[in-house]
Design an enzyme around this catalytic site. Structure first.
Site, PDB file in Angstrom:
ATOM      1  N   ARG A 238     -19.180 -39.667  23.199  1.00  0.00           N
ATOM      2  CA  ARG A 238     -19.394 -38.076  22.761  1.00  0.00           C
ATOM      3  C   ARG A 238     -20.459 -38.073  21.845  1.00  0.00           C
ATOM      4  O   ARG A 238     -20.827 -38.828  21.049  1.00  0.00           O
ATOM      5  CB  ARG A 238     -18.039 -37.883  22.246  1.00  0.00           C
ATOM      6  CG  ARG A 238     -16.827 -37.778  23.131  1.00  0.00           C
ATOM      7  CD  ARG A 238     -16.999 -36.538  24.140  1.00  0.00           C
ATOM      8  NE  ARG A 238     -15.847 -36.521  24.715  1.00  0.00           N
ATOM      9  CZ  ARG A 238     -16.035 -36.750  26.483  1.00  0.00           C
ATOM     10  NH1 ARG A 238     -16.937 -37.559  26.703  1.00  0.00           N
ATOM     11  NH2 ARG A 238     -14.834 -36.658  27.157  1.00  0.00           N
ATOM     12  N   GLU A 267     -22.882 -29.715  23.394  1.00  0.00           N
ATOM     13  CA  GLU A 267     -23.219 -29.413  24.665  1.00  0.00           C
ATOM     14  C   GLU A 267     -22.768 -28.185  25.344  1.00  0.00           C
ATOM     15  O   GLU A 267     -21.890 -27.648  24.889  1.00  0.00           O
ATOM     16  CB  GLU A 267     -22.446 -30.620  25.734  1.00  0.00           C
ATOM     17  CG  GLU A 267     -22.992 -32.096  25.285  1.00  0.00           C
ATOM     18  CD  GLU A 267     -22.092 -32.944  26.270  1.00  0.00           C
ATOM     19  OE1 GLU A 267     -21.438 -32.822  27.133  1.00  0.00           O
ATOM     20  OE2 GLU A 267     -22.246 -34.302  25.666  1.00  0.00           O
ATOM     21  N   HIS A 285     -24.914 -35.378  30.838  1.00  0.00           N
ATOM     22  CA  HIS A 285     -23.445 -35.861  30.812  1.00  0.00           C
ATOM     23  C   HIS A 285     -23.074 -36.288  32.201  1.00  0.00           C
ATOM     24  O   HIS A 285     -22.124 -35.689  32.745  1.00  0.00           O
ATOM     25  CB  HIS A 285     -22.578 -34.750  30.086  1.00  0.00           C
ATOM     26  CG  HIS A 285     -21.193 -35.476  29.681  1.00  0.00           C
ATOM     27  ND1 HIS A 285     -20.648 -35.030  28.664  1.00  0.00           N
ATOM     28  CD2 HIS A 285     -20.414 -36.486  30.245  1.00  0.00           C
ATOM     29  CE1 HIS A 285     -19.610 -35.718  28.366  1.00  0.00           C
ATOM     30  NE2 HIS A 285     -19.293 -36.633  29.243  1.00  0.00           N
TER      31      HIS A 285
HETATM   32  C1  GLV Z   1     -16.011 -37.692  30.476  1.00  0.00           C
HETATM   33  O1  GLV Z   1     -17.077 -37.883  29.480  1.00  0.00           O
HETATM   34  C2  GLV Z   1     -14.904 -38.032  30.240  1.00  0.00           C
HETATM   35  O2  GLV Z   1     -14.363 -38.100  29.129  1.00  0.00           O
HETATM   36  O3  GLV Z   1     -13.999 -38.314  31.385  1.00  0.00           O
END
Ligand code: GLV
Length: 319
Positions: A238, A267, A285
């Protein structure tokens, strides 16, 4: 009939399965639910299939208050730092996530970033596309060798282990890792005692911790400063786990060689200073973004909601 809200467009087969079982509404807005929208959804639906970017904050549960109708949030994603799971529990809302099914796809993106950053693939691609490539040159676009270098994993959970496995078996890399608790890595790997030790020793640092309050800014300016000047930093967890400003600063000064990032603090905003840098590879992402994985995630999220509707134990409860 039980009312289900799916907060984003998902795989068609999963959607068909959802419609077969629930009165299903799918949002078309690609953005996440604001806190106020999340609160409203909690009062209108029995079950919600939310995802990253939907703000199920303590405030959302509080605002829903006595009108709260929802009993289960079947989150699409392994990370659930966008949901206040403690507030959900107090409100009587079960929260589930989608572990395991995305481990390999996410580890593969970690490796995409390791290789692309080390071998300057982004820069090279930009050069070719812009017509700037002057041809093969013995000294042009020299990168960093990956094979045999030391791989450092921050957070040796499922995804960390999958990244390590690829490094150990595929690239002959000695693996070291930093993890809050003592951990069996399931492959030859050495657990170090401190984050500073890992940052200083690894040639490639890959962050695979969960997000949330306990890991916010875990990778701070001091941790980044401990890295080798030849070091490459990769984040697939993250954005908020890293002090983004400190990382940009280190990249601008050339204090580290490069960074490969799949996640960002705010984001989908990516700081202009980061986008201006050539020594980083920036992905939007993409960790779990394969057709197969996204289908499996959707189905697991839905299966949790079906289990709740059937009065059975939830498959991957987190609160
Ligand atoms: C994506 O980042 C997830 O947490 O699945």
């Amino acid at each position: 009939m039980t009312k289900l809200l799916i907060t984003r467009q998902i795989d068609d087969a999963v959607l068909t399965n959802a419609r077969a079982r629930f009165e299903t509404t799918v949002r078309t807005d690609p953005g996440g639910l604001s806190e106020a929208e999340a609160a409203k959804a909690l009062t209108e639906y029995d079950a919600i299939l939310p995802t990253l970017g939907d703000n199920f904050t303590a405030g959302a549960f509080e605002a829903a208050g006595a009108y709260l109708k929802c009993k289960v949030l079947g989150n699409f994603g392994v990370g659930y730092n966008h949901i206040d799971v403690a507030a959900a529990r107090v409100a009587g809302v079960a929260v589930t996530n989608t572990p395991d099914v995305l481990t390999d796809a996410t580890a593969d993106i970690g490796w995409t970033l390791i290789l692309a950053t080390a071998r300057r693939a982004g820069e090279g691609e930009r050069m070719v596309r812009s017509g700037q490539w002057g041809g093969f040159g013995p000294k042009s676009l020299l990168g960093t060798q990956v094979t045999g270098k030391t791989l450092g994993i921050v957070g040796m959970g499922r995804i960390g282990q999958a990244v390590a496995k690829r490094g150990h078996y595929g690239f002959d890399m000695p693996v070291i890792f930093y993890n809050r608790s003592k951990k069996e890595a399931g492959l030859p790997a050495r657990q170090v005692d401190t984050l500073a030790e890992l940052m200083a020793e690894a040639d490639f640092v890959v962050v695979t911790t969960p997000g949330g309050a306990e890991t916010t800014k875990l990778i701070d300016a001091a941790a980044i400063a401990a890295m080798k000047p030849s070091g490459i930093f990769v984040n697939i967890s993250r954005g908020e786990v890293v002090d983004e400003a400190a990382l940009i600063d280190a990249l601008e000064r050339g204090a580290i060689t490069g960074a490969g990032l799949d996640v960002y603090e705010k984001e989908p905003q990516v700081p202009e200073r980061l986008r201006a840098l050539d020594n980083c590879v920036l992905l939007p992402h993409l960790g779990s973004a394969t057709v197969e994985t996204r289908r499996a995630m959707g189905q697991l999220a839905l299966d949790n909601i079906i289990a709740w509707a059937d009065g059975q134990d939830l498959l991957t409860l987190v609160n």
